[in-house]
Design a protein around this motif. Structure first.
Motif, mmCIF file in Angstrom:
data_model
loop_
_atom_site.group_PDB
_atom_site.id
_atom_site.type_symbol
_atom_site.label_atom_id
_atom_site.label_comp_id
_atom_site.label_asym_id
_atom_site.label_seq_id
_atom_site.Cartn_x
_atom_site.Cartn_y
_atom_site.Cartn_z
ATOM 1 N N GLY A 162 38.568 39.662 39.637
ATOM 2 C CA GLY A 162 37.889 38.394 39.443
ATOM 3 C C GLY A 162 37.072 38.429 38.180
ATOM 4 N N GLY A 163 36.045 37.597 38.146
ATOM 5 C CA GLY A 163 35.250 37.557 36.936
ATOM 6 C C GLY A 163 33.957 36.816 37.121
ATOM 7 N N ILE A 164 33.070 37.033 36.142
ATOM 8 C CA ILE A 164 31.806 36.313 36.087
ATOM 9 C C ILE A 164 32.051 34.994 35.373
ATOM 10 C CG2 ILE A 164 29.517 36.305 35.045
ATOM 11 C CD1 ILE A 164 29.327 39.255 35.604
ATOM 12 N N ALA A 165 31.744 33.914 36.053
ATOM 13 C CA ALA A 165 31.965 32.570 35.520
ATOM 14 C C ALA A 165 30.658 32.057 34.943
ATOM 15 C CB ALA A 165 32.474 31.645 36.621
ATOM 16 N N ALA A 166 30.566 32.057 33.620
ATOM 17 C CA ALA A 166 29.316 31.682 32.949
ATOM 18 C C ALA A 166 29.493 30.411 32.130
ATOM 19 C CB ALA A 166 28.841 32.824 32.055
ATOM 20 N N GLY A 167 30.250 29.477 32.682
ATOM 21 C CA GLY A 167 30.588 28.284 31.919
ATOM 22 C C GLY A 167 29.395 27.458 31.505
ATOM 23 N N GLY A 168 28.419 27.292 32.413
ATOM 24 C CA GLY A 168 27.269 26.466 32.092
ATOM 25 C C GLY A 168 26.293 27.117 31.130
ATOM 26 N N GLY A 169 26.288 28.451 31.092
ATOM 27 C CA GLY A 169 25.440 29.174 30.156
ATOM 28 C C GLY A 169 23.976 29.246 30.523
ATOM 29 N N GLN A 170 23.580 28.726 31.676
ATOM 30 C CA GLN A 170 22.187 28.782 32.097
ATOM 31 C C GLN A 170 22.108 28.650 33.612
ATOM 32 O OE1 GLN A 170 20.194 25.481 30.264
ATOM 33 N NE2 GLN A 170 21.510 23.936 31.183
ATOM 34 N N LEU A 329 47.112 35.771 38.531
ATOM 35 C CA LEU A 329 45.797 35.286 38.137
ATOM 36 C C LEU A 329 45.299 36.187 37.015
ATOM 37 C CD1 LEU A 329 44.314 34.736 41.699
ATOM 38 C CD2 LEU A 329 44.830 32.915 40.046
ATOM 39 N N LEU A 330 44.765 35.589 35.955
ATOM 40 C CA LEU A 330 44.345 36.341 34.766
ATOM 41 C C LEU A 330 42.862 36.091 34.499
ATOM 42 C CD1 LEU A 330 44.739 37.932 32.099
ATOM 43 C CD2 LEU A 330 45.580 35.798 31.080
ATOM 44 N N PHE A 331 42.104 37.181 34.431
ATOM 45 C CA PHE A 331 40.684 37.113 34.102
ATOM 46 C C PHE A 331 40.486 37.907 32.811
ATOM 47 C CE2 PHE A 331 41.356 36.966 38.659
ATOM 48 C CZ PHE A 331 40.735 35.773 38.993
ATOM 49 N N PHE A 363 40.684 32.381 33.635
ATOM 50 C CA PHE A 363 39.612 31.890 32.774
ATOM 51 C C PHE A 363 39.017 33.017 31.942
ATOM 52 C CE2 PHE A 363 37.425 33.015 36.743
ATOM 53 C CZ PHE A 363 36.239 33.611 36.320
ATOM 54 N N PHE A 364 38.235 32.609 30.935
ATOM 55 C CA PHE A 364 37.496 33.548 30.099
ATOM 56 C C PHE A 364 36.196 33.914 30.809
ATOM 57 C CE2 PHE A 364 40.306 31.811 26.869
ATOM 58 C CZ PHE A 364 40.595 32.935 26.104
ATOM 59 N N CYS A 365 35.965 35.214 30.957
ATOM 60 C CA CYS A 365 34.874 35.714 31.787
ATOM 61 C C CYS A 365 33.732 36.280 30.947
ATOM 62 C CB CYS A 365 35.368 36.818 32.715
ATOM 63 S SG CYS A 365 36.821 36.400 33.697
ATOM 64 N N GLY A 366 32.544 36.259 31.530
ATOM 65 C CA GLY A 366 31.406 36.965 30.973
ATOM 66 C C GLY A 366 31.311 38.369 31.522
ATOM 67 N N THR A 382 38.164 43.493 28.794
ATOM 68 C CA THR A 382 39.430 43.790 29.456
ATOM 69 C C THR A 382 40.204 42.504 29.754
ATOM 70 O OG1 THR A 382 38.577 43.658 31.727
ATOM 71 C CG2 THR A 382 38.388 45.777 30.604
ATOM 72 N N ALA A 383 41.474 42.690 30.087
ATOM 73 C CA ALA A 383 42.286 41.649 30.711
ATOM 74 C C ALA A 383 42.643 42.185 32.092
ATOM 75 C CB ALA A 383 43.542 41.362 29.903
ATOM 76 N N THR A 384 42.181 41.503 33.121
ATOM 77 C CA THR A 384 42.360 41.956 34.495
ATOM 78 C C THR A 384 43.223 40.946 35.244
ATOM 79 O OG1 THR A 384 40.239 43.114 34.496
ATOM 80 C CG2 THR A 384 41.142 42.505 36.622
ATOM 81 N N LEU A 385 44.183 41.452 36.013
ATOM 82 C CA LEU A 385 45.130 40.555 36.676
ATOM 83 C C LEU A 385 45.329 40.901 38.141
ATOM 84 C CD1 LEU A 385 46.659 41.366 33.628
ATOM 85 C CD2 LEU A 385 47.872 39.321 34.359
ATOM 86 N N ALA A 386 45.658 39.868 38.902
ATOM 87 C CA ALA A 386 46.242 40.015 40.233
ATOM 88 C C ALA A 386 47.660 39.464 40.140
ATOM 89 C CB ALA A 386 45.432 39.237 41.270
#
Length: 391
Positions: A162-170, A329-331, A363-366, A382-386
């Protein structure tokens, strides 16, 4: 020829429409074609660009109208990926839809809170030999690092990506979609059982010098490698490099730590990459971005676009030999994309090419989450996949 029935039918779609509803509808319809039309969608993911944050509930409604998925997960990210495209900026909605017959799926929302004994996490399900655990986390309200440490202590092997979703930035600028609900904090995820799923972490770097055993350390400080001052060892390794590799080393070195020592030799995928934070001239110590233990094998690494491309291709070549991929799925790290590669869409193009399917979204992860040596860690670059496999 005998007819061949796919165990998994997966599709992915992407829309750049400025209307959140239209974007979700278009991406969902494109993803639907990959599930072969009328098949029931068991699990769907939706990834939104920051411009669609305020319309997350409308996006979820549109997906339920188009796909009627048994389970729906999603988040707001810095950029989204679907098929051969990576959308690093501008409005975008990426959808992944899977008809997964025979799969058992349990979705969850987990939240963190403070107690007298420290941080407690509530809502995570019991794990009984899952094929995959997918996790989408908000960086401001969920302690991913400490959560993974505890999880690794409780379980032998965890196929968690998975990944950290930091889209909003705050803080507060997040929408974590879970079935009928939208959460602003914590993490959401799914436990998938009964299907063959392969987890992959491409570290995107290459080794320099030789492996050495940590012979003296404390916390995240390495004082000795193979009985010699760690800084002295590093300088010796750098002196032996070509001028090109010395230039890469000057831009930033990584320390690779072997997690599972029970192997006759190690390749890049056996190392957990951590940043080299600094050095102490007086003691000869090196400071790493993680704790270290005596007896652990360490090797230095450099990272560049060519190394990242080669490592991803090699990793996916091994994965494709296991079975035929049905989708993935690509993170991928927000430091990749055009921040690393000279042309856009690099990871998406390589993944779809090597796996021979465009049923890929993410998605692009933090910070990316994936297993190394059987343990789940938080990574960078990294590029992490399931990868969902056909039987």
């Amino acid at each position: 020829m005998e007819p061949h029935t796919l165990a998994c039918r997966i599709g992915a779609g992407l829309s750049t429409s400025e209307s959140a509803w239209e974007a979700a509808t278009e991406a969902a319809r494109e993803a639907r074609t990959g599930t072969r039309g009328g098949a029931e969608v068991d699990l769907a993911f939706v990834f939104l660009s920051p411009g669609h944050l305020d319309e997350a509930e409308a996006v979820a409604d549109a997906l339920r109208e188009e796909l009627a998925p048994r389970h729906l997960l999603g988040c707001v990210a810095e950029g989204v990926v679907a098929g051969v495209r990576e959308l690093e900026r501008g409005p975008g909605v990426a959808v992944w839809a899977g008809a997964l017959p025979g799969a058992e799926i349990e979705c969850f929302h987990i939240a963190a809170g403070q107690t007298e004994e420290g941080t407690a996490v509530a809502g995570f399900p019991e794990l009984e030999a899952p094929g995959l655990v997918a996790l989408l986390a908000d960086p401001f309200t969920f302690p991913v690092g400490s959560f993974l440490t505890r999880l690794n202590e409780e379980h032998e092997r965890i196929p968690l990506v998975g990944g950290i979703a930091a889209g909003g930035g705050q803080p507060g600028a997040q929408a974590l979609i879970l079935d009928e609900a939208v959460h602003a904090e914590g993490a959401v995820g799914a436990v998938v059982s009964g299907l063959p799923v392969l987890t992959v972490v491409s570290q995107g770097c290459r080794p320099i010098g030789r492996e050495a055993v940590v012979t003296r350390c404390e916390g995240n400080f390495v004082y000795e490698l193979a009985g010699k001052p760690a800084l002295e060892r590093l300088r010796r390794e750098i002196r032996g490099l070509s001028s090109e590799d010395r230039a890469l080393a000057a831009r930033g070195l990584l320390a690779g730590l072997v997690i599972n020592e029970n192997r006759p030799d190690y390749d890049t995928g056996d190392f957990l990459m951590r940043g080299l934070l600094g050095a102490d001239e007086a003691t000869g110590a090196l400071a790493l971005g993680d704790t270290v233990r005596i007896g652990q094998t360490l090797r230095f690494f450099v990272r560049d676009a060519a190394s990242a491309d080669a490592d991803l291709r090699q990793t996916l070549t091994h994965a494709a030999r296991r079975a035929r991929p049905a989708g993935a799925l690509l993170f991928t790290c927000n430091g990749r994309g055009t921040n690393m590669f000279p042309e856009p869409d690099h990871d998406a193009r390589v993944v779809t090419e090597m796996l021979r399917t465009d049923a890929v979204a993410g998605f692009f992860c933090g910070g990316e989450i994936g297993p190394v040596g059987g343990k789940a860690f938080l990574h960078g670059f990294t590029a992490t996949l399931a990868i969902f496999l056909e039987p």
